[in-house]
Design a protein around this motif. Sequence first.
Motif: not given
Length: 410
Positions: A16-24, A41-43, A51-56, A74-78
């Motif tokens: 699952v690729f979790l895309y956040s449209n909130q810039p950091v 929440f996505l983090a 197997d869940y990857r956060l995209i920011v 935030l996770p280190s593998d984002l």
Amino acid sequence: MKSNSSIEKKKAIVSVFLYSNQPVTKCQGRYFTKMKNFVDFLALLSSKSPDYRLIVPCNSIEQSETAALIPINLPSDLIEVNSYQGHTQALLRTIPNAYHLRKQIKKTLADGHSVIIAGPGPNSMLYLLSLLLPKNVKFAFFIRGDTVKTVENMYKGRLIGRFAIELVKIFQRRIYSLLKQRRAIAFTYGTKLRDIYAQHGKAQSIAPLIDSSDISTISTVSREAHVGGILKVLFVGRLSREKGIQDLLDACQLAVKDGTPFELTIIGHGPLLDSLKDYIQTHELNGWVSLIGYVPHGGKLMTYFDSHDLLCLPSYTEGVPRVIVEAFARGLYVAATPVGSIPALFSEHLHLIENNSPRAILDAINWCRSHTPEIKDAAAGLPKVANLYTLEHHVESVKKQLNQFAVADR
């Protein structure tokens, strides 16, 4: 004996690729944000599975620029993509960001994984990815409000408004189409939005709004000091037309004229900041209105919640405002207009303002002033209500739904 298809479903790896449209922003390996909104929440969701990857969207800043920001774990593998400011830049960055993500997603597909792209909707990134990726890729949309109405209010009277509204409608129609194709699931913030999206496919109501650490039962001593005196009213939000902040200022002026004044504290930033300053000065409201500006989430903001008698939100459009639950967590009563999912979720726990007119807003504030004992009793139970809207309360349910949806119809 189990069928081969059921065995395949058990063995399938769901990415699952979790895309956040909130810039950091990033500084020395640490991440910061202006406000906790959706990325937290996505983090948390991404931490529940390898197997869940956060995209920011992310950019780097200097140490001196972090003072007014909130540190966020935030996770280190984002996956970091190009950051942006405002809707125009967001659209321009969507194309290179989407092509960058497509490469990584196609590699994951080649490894035999089932893939879901999850993120806010309607949104340009998920729209473009849904066109670029194979049809076996599925999507999960987190619908947090009526985006069309929000954009209508934001761009009202501007030439670009019609274009912006039509673009959002295109993104929304794409979600409806994916739902009908069973390629998407919608997680809506509130039942009103769920009922709209459920007409097209699978939709579930959620409301992950605050971290459990924000919930605190507090003493009512500070509020009792204002009983029978000048009511202290708080506004927290974006200083823009759709939030009704100008109408709230008009109500404050009306209250002074009527001889029923209240103290108003305004926290936030946005396009109306300068015009609000001028209005306060012109109408001699400096003794009644404090325009604080932006206050980062944390202890200082909680102090404002704790030192006021009422949070007032006279919005024209909303999804499920996080600030309502933040107020509940601090035992602060709320008056709000019946927009978005507010009536469906919170009508038993707050006072609904009849409409956005200054007179209606003032009537609601005066009602709260004259019903202090009832409000005090109601406020005492609000932290328990806030527990229903914590990130932790919803994350496991969302994860389960995503995993089931990934292997459905295989």
